[in-house]
Design a protein around this motif. Structure first.
Motif, PDB file in Angstrom:
ATOM      1  N   PHE A   1       0.778  -1.186  -0.146  1.00 17.24           N
ATOM      2  CA  PHE A   1      -0.002   0.127   0.037  1.00 17.24           C
ATOM      3  C   PHE A   1       0.816   1.185  -0.182  1.00 17.24           C
ATOM      4  CE2 PHE A   1      -2.249  -2.956   2.879  1.00 17.24           C
ATOM      5  CZ  PHE A   1      -3.066  -3.602   1.782  1.00 17.24           C
ATOM      6  N   PRO A   2       0.352   2.315  -0.677  1.00 12.73           N
ATOM      7  CA  PRO A   2       1.125   3.509  -0.770  1.00 12.73           C
ATOM      8  C   PRO A   2       1.894   3.980   0.877  1.00 12.73           C
ATOM      9  CG  PRO A   2      -0.475   3.680  -2.139  1.00 12.73           C
ATOM     10  CD  PRO A   2      -0.789   2.351  -1.439  1.00 12.73           C
ATOM     11  N   ARG A   3       0.668   3.753   1.609  1.00 17.10           N
ATOM     12  CA  ARG A   3       0.896   4.384   3.108  1.00 17.10           C
ATOM     13  C   ARG A   3       2.364   3.509   3.613  1.00 17.10           C
ATOM     14  NH1 ARG A   3      -2.193   7.035   6.726  1.00 17.10           N
ATOM     15  NH2 ARG A   3      -4.053   6.921   5.047  1.00 17.10           N
ATOM     16  N   SER A   4       2.595   2.367   3.075  1.00 23.20           N
ATOM     17  CA  SER A   4       3.846   1.512   3.675  1.00 23.20           C
ATOM     18  C   SER A   4       5.042   2.370   3.285  1.00 23.20           C
ATOM     19  CB  SER A   4       3.749   0.311   3.180  1.00 23.20           C
ATOM     20  OG  SER A   4       3.838  -0.104   1.840  1.00 23.20           O
ATOM     21  N   PHE A   5       5.172   3.281   2.330  1.00 24.06           N
ATOM     22  CA  PHE A   5       6.435   3.976   2.100  1.00 24.06           C
ATOM     23  C   PHE A   5       6.353   5.248   2.375  1.00 24.06           C
ATOM     24  CE2 PHE A   5       5.882   0.378  -1.315  1.00 24.06           C
ATOM     25  CZ  PHE A   5       7.098   0.003  -1.205  1.00 24.06           C
ATOM     26  N   THR A   6       7.532   5.996   2.402  1.00 23.21           N
ATOM     27  CA  THR A   6       7.784   7.389   2.519  1.00 23.21           C
ATOM     28  C   THR A   6       8.834   7.757   1.723  1.00 23.21           C
ATOM     29  OG1 THR A   6       8.395   8.957   4.462  1.00 23.21           O
ATOM     30  CG2 THR A   6       9.769   7.075   4.261  1.00 23.21           C
ATOM     31  N   GLY A   7       9.206   9.059   1.670  1.00 23.27           N
ATOM     32  CA  GLY A   7       9.977   9.943   0.718  1.00 23.27           C
ATOM     33  C   GLY A   7      11.374   9.720   0.839  1.00 23.27           C
ATOM     34  N   HIS A   8      12.514   9.977   0.061  1.00 30.91           N
ATOM     35  CA  HIS A   8      13.410  10.414   0.066  1.00 30.91           C
ATOM     36  C   HIS A   8      14.029  11.332   1.185  1.00 30.91           C
ATOM     37  CE1 HIS A   8      17.932  11.310  -1.073  1.00 30.91           C
ATOM     38  NE2 HIS A   8      17.609  12.650  -1.043  1.00 30.91           N
TER      39      HIS A   8
ATOM     40  N   PHE B   1       3.817  -2.502   6.938  1.00 29.23           N
ATOM     41  CA  PHE B   1       3.724  -1.419   8.256  1.00 29.23           C
ATOM     42  C   PHE B   1       3.886  -0.154   7.563  1.00 29.23           C
ATOM     43  CE2 PHE B   1       3.989  -5.304  10.649  1.00 29.23           C
ATOM     44  CZ  PHE B   1       3.643  -4.850  11.868  1.00 29.23           C
ATOM     45  N   ASP B   2       3.150   0.886   8.178  1.00 31.15           N
ATOM     46  CA  ASP B   2       3.396   1.968   7.847  1.00 31.15           C
ATOM     47  C   ASP B   2       4.835   2.673   7.576  1.00 31.15           C
ATOM     48  OD1 ASP B   2       0.763   2.288   7.636  1.00 31.15           O
ATOM     49  OD2 ASP B   2       0.457   3.898   9.191  1.00 31.15           O
ATOM     50  N   ARG B   3       5.323   3.356   6.619  1.00 35.96           N
ATOM     51  CA  ARG B   3       6.518   3.993   6.419  1.00 35.96           C
ATOM     52  C   ARG B   3       7.590   2.917   6.856  1.00 35.96           C
ATOM     53  NH1 ARG B   3       6.307   9.025  10.159  1.00 35.96           N
ATOM     54  NH2 ARG B   3       5.233   7.754  11.373  1.00 35.96           N
ATOM     55  N   THR B   4       7.614   1.949   6.352  1.00 39.00           N
ATOM     56  CA  THR B   4       8.914   1.114   6.686  1.00 39.00           C
ATOM     57  C   THR B   4       9.532   1.001   5.310  1.00 39.00           C
ATOM     58  OG1 THR B   4       7.286  -0.996   6.129  1.00 39.00           O
ATOM     59  CG2 THR B   4       7.813  -0.488   8.460  1.00 39.00           C
ATOM     60  N   GLY B   5       9.192   1.491   4.285  1.00 38.35           N
ATOM     61  CA  GLY B   5       9.811   1.501   3.023  1.00 38.35           C
ATOM     62  C   GLY B   5       9.808   2.927   2.451  1.00 38.35           C
ATOM     63  N   SER B   6      10.777   2.966   1.286  1.00 32.65           N
ATOM     64  CA  SER B   6      10.761   4.317   0.787  1.00 32.65           C
ATOM     65  C   SER B   6      10.827   4.002  -0.845  1.00 32.65           C
ATOM     66  CB  SER B   6      12.040   5.110   1.396  1.00 32.65           C
ATOM     67  OG  SER B   6      13.103   4.118   0.830  1.00 32.65           O
ATOM     68  N   ILE B   7      10.340   5.144  -1.476  1.00 34.03           N
ATOM     69  CA  ILE B   7      10.496   5.337  -3.131  1.00 34.03           C
ATOM     70  C   ILE B   7      10.879   6.740  -3.224  1.00 34.03           C
ATOM     71  CG2 ILE B   7       9.004   5.015  -5.190  1.00 34.03           C
ATOM     72  CD1 ILE B   7       7.179   3.186  -3.949  1.00 34.03           C
ATOM     73  N   GLY B   8      11.847   6.700  -4.317  1.00 34.57           N
ATOM     74  CA  GLY B   8      12.395   8.204  -4.687  1.00 34.57           C
ATOM     75  C   GLY B   8      13.878   8.210  -5.155  1.00 34.57           C
ATOM     76  N   PRO B   9      14.651   9.062  -5.058  1.00 30.65           N
ATOM     77  CA  PRO B   9      14.103  10.473  -4.879  1.00 30.65           C
ATOM     78  C   PRO B   9      12.905  11.188  -5.813  1.00 30.65           C
ATOM     79  CG  PRO B   9      16.487  10.367  -4.515  1.00 30.65           C
ATOM     80  CD  PRO B   9      16.087   9.188  -5.456  1.00 30.65           C
ATOM     81  N   TRP B  10      13.028  10.577  -6.979  1.00 28.46           N
ATOM     82  CA  TRP B  10      12.540  11.038  -8.068  1.00 28.46           C
ATOM     83  C   TRP B  10      11.853  10.006  -8.998  1.00 28.46           C
ATOM     84  CZ3 TRP B  10      17.157  14.165  -6.956  1.00 28.46           C
ATOM     85  CH2 TRP B  10      17.998  13.594  -7.316  1.00 28.46           C
ATOM     86  N   VAL B  11      11.416  10.308 -10.098  1.00 22.78           N
ATOM     87  CA  VAL B  11      11.165   9.732 -11.370  1.00 22.78           C
ATOM     88  C   VAL B  11      12.058  10.372 -12.417  1.00 22.78           C
ATOM     89  CG1 VAL B  11       9.085   8.458 -10.513  1.00 22.78           C
ATOM     90  CG2 VAL B  11       8.953  10.511 -11.815  1.00 22.78           C
ATOM     91  N   ILE B  12      12.531   9.646 -13.326  1.00 21.86           N
ATOM     92  CA  ILE B  12      13.126   9.850 -14.520  1.00 21.86           C
ATOM     93  C   ILE B  12      12.447   9.165 -15.544  1.00 21.86           C
ATOM     94  CG2 ILE B  12      15.449  10.269 -13.535  1.00 21.86           C
ATOM     95  CD1 ILE B  12      16.575   8.028 -14.666  1.00 21.86           C
ATOM     96  N   PRO B  13      12.140  10.086 -16.795  1.00 26.00           N
ATOM     97  CA  PRO B  13      11.693   9.375 -17.958  1.00 26.00           C
ATOM     98  C   PRO B  13      12.275   8.279 -18.431  1.00 26.00           C
ATOM     99  CG  PRO B  13      11.785  11.867 -18.212  1.00 26.00           C
ATOM    100  CD  PRO B  13      12.654  11.384 -16.914  1.00 26.00           C
ATOM    101  N   PHE B  14      11.648   7.226 -18.843  1.00 28.48           N
ATOM    102  CA  PHE B  14      12.178   6.168 -19.499  1.00 28.48           C
ATOM    103  C   PHE B  14      12.269   6.428 -20.983  1.00 28.48           C
ATOM    104  CE2 PHE B  14      11.714   2.049 -21.762  1.00 28.48           C
ATOM    105  CZ  PHE B  14      12.823   1.305 -21.153  1.00 28.48           C
TER     106      PHE B  14
END
Length: 289
Positions: free
Chosen positions: A109-116, A183-196
């Motif tokens: 779930f998105p809530r399980s991730f936080t940012g860079h 679990f909430d905020r146990t992972g992260s995604i980022g810092p950004w997306v770059i075009p493929f």
């Protein structure tokens, strides 16, 4: 020339998205948010390249120090993770089985991730917080039963993930891992997306995870059991992929659970996930308050 770096952020209580440029962030959401509220809608409208060109002539609206990074796609319809996708990772299970014929998948779930730059949160229920560095693909063109030959045409962007896991909670039931992965905020995604842009971006790049500067995971995408093409093909067989869907594509060997004794993340640790051409995702660790 480096690829454009699109990010989602919060600043002074407002959520937005922009482009990281020299000196700071061009606030694209202030200019286009009425039509495209988040990067998910920007990707759906196929506007990444246009917005990057537009921003070349713009000065930053604020510095990176003035924002908090958020996960780049805040509300994907689907966030699907691939398990056991490197040869050495399969061997870690020591079950005598060859690499599986099909990818192992689970949902987060998105809530399980936080940012860079934000702390990963160790919950009071378990000290067994672990890291998993992975490459993320973001779907740009939807589809069902997508052939492998054309699968890469469906990727809009790339990012990085620390697919943080509460290890003992992935064994709380007979045959599922959902609890330990969400679990909430146990992972992260980022810092950004770059075009493929083309297959060379992902065909044979190094993926590395470091804890307090020590290399714990290191491998190359050319060694993945299931290629990016195969992952898209397989997932789209049973579910329709839509723009903004996020697929986390698997981690190399070397997670903390595989040490003897295991080495769990603890408050104050710094975890970095880096991939050639994409960037470095960095997070600290903190206990839940």
């Amino acid at each position: 020339m480096p690829h454009p770096r699109f990010l989602s952020f919060s600043r002074n209580g407002r959520h937005g998205y922009g482009l990281a440029v020299e000196g700071g962030v061009v606030d694209l959401s202030a200019r286009h948010g009425a039509a495209w509220p988040t990067l998910r809608e920007v990707i759906q409208a196929d506007r990444l390249v246009q917005f990057a060109e537009e921003a070349k002539s713009l000065k930053p609206d604020f510095t990176l120090d003035e924002i908090r990074f958020e996960i780049p796609i805040p509300t994907p319809e689907k966030l699907i993770c691939v398990g056991v996708n490197f040869p050495d990772r399969n061997e870690e299970y020591k079950d005598g089985q060859a690499a599986p014929a099909n990818p192992s998948l689970f949902i987060r779930f998105p809530r399980s991730f936080t940012g860079h730059g934000e702390p990963l949160i160790r919950p009071p229920e378990s000290p067994q917080l672990d890291y998993e560095g992975e490459i993320v693909i973001v779907i740009g063109k939807g589809g069902r039963r997508i052939p492998e030959a054309g699968a890469l045409d469906h990727i809009a962007a790339l990012s990085l993930c620390n697919e943080g896991t509460i290890r003992d909670w992935v064994r709380h039931a007979k045959f599922n891992v959902t609890q330990g992965k969400n679990f909430d905020r146990t992972g992260s995604i980022g810092p950004w997306v770059i075009p493929f842009t083309d297959e060379a971006q992902i065909a044979d790049i190094k993926l590395e995870t470091r804890v307090n500067g020590e290399i714990r995971q290191s491998d190359r995408t050319s060694r993945m059991i299931f290629s990016f093409r195969r992952i898209i093909n397989y997932i789209s067989t049973f579910t329709t992929l839509v723009p903004g869907d996020v697929i986390v594509t698997g981690t190399p060997t070397g997670a903390g659970a595989r040490f003897d004794p295991p080495i769990w993340l603890k408050p104050g640790d710094i975890v970095e996930v880096e991939a050639d051409g994409i960037g470095t995702l960095r997070n600290t660790i903190a206990d839940e308050i």
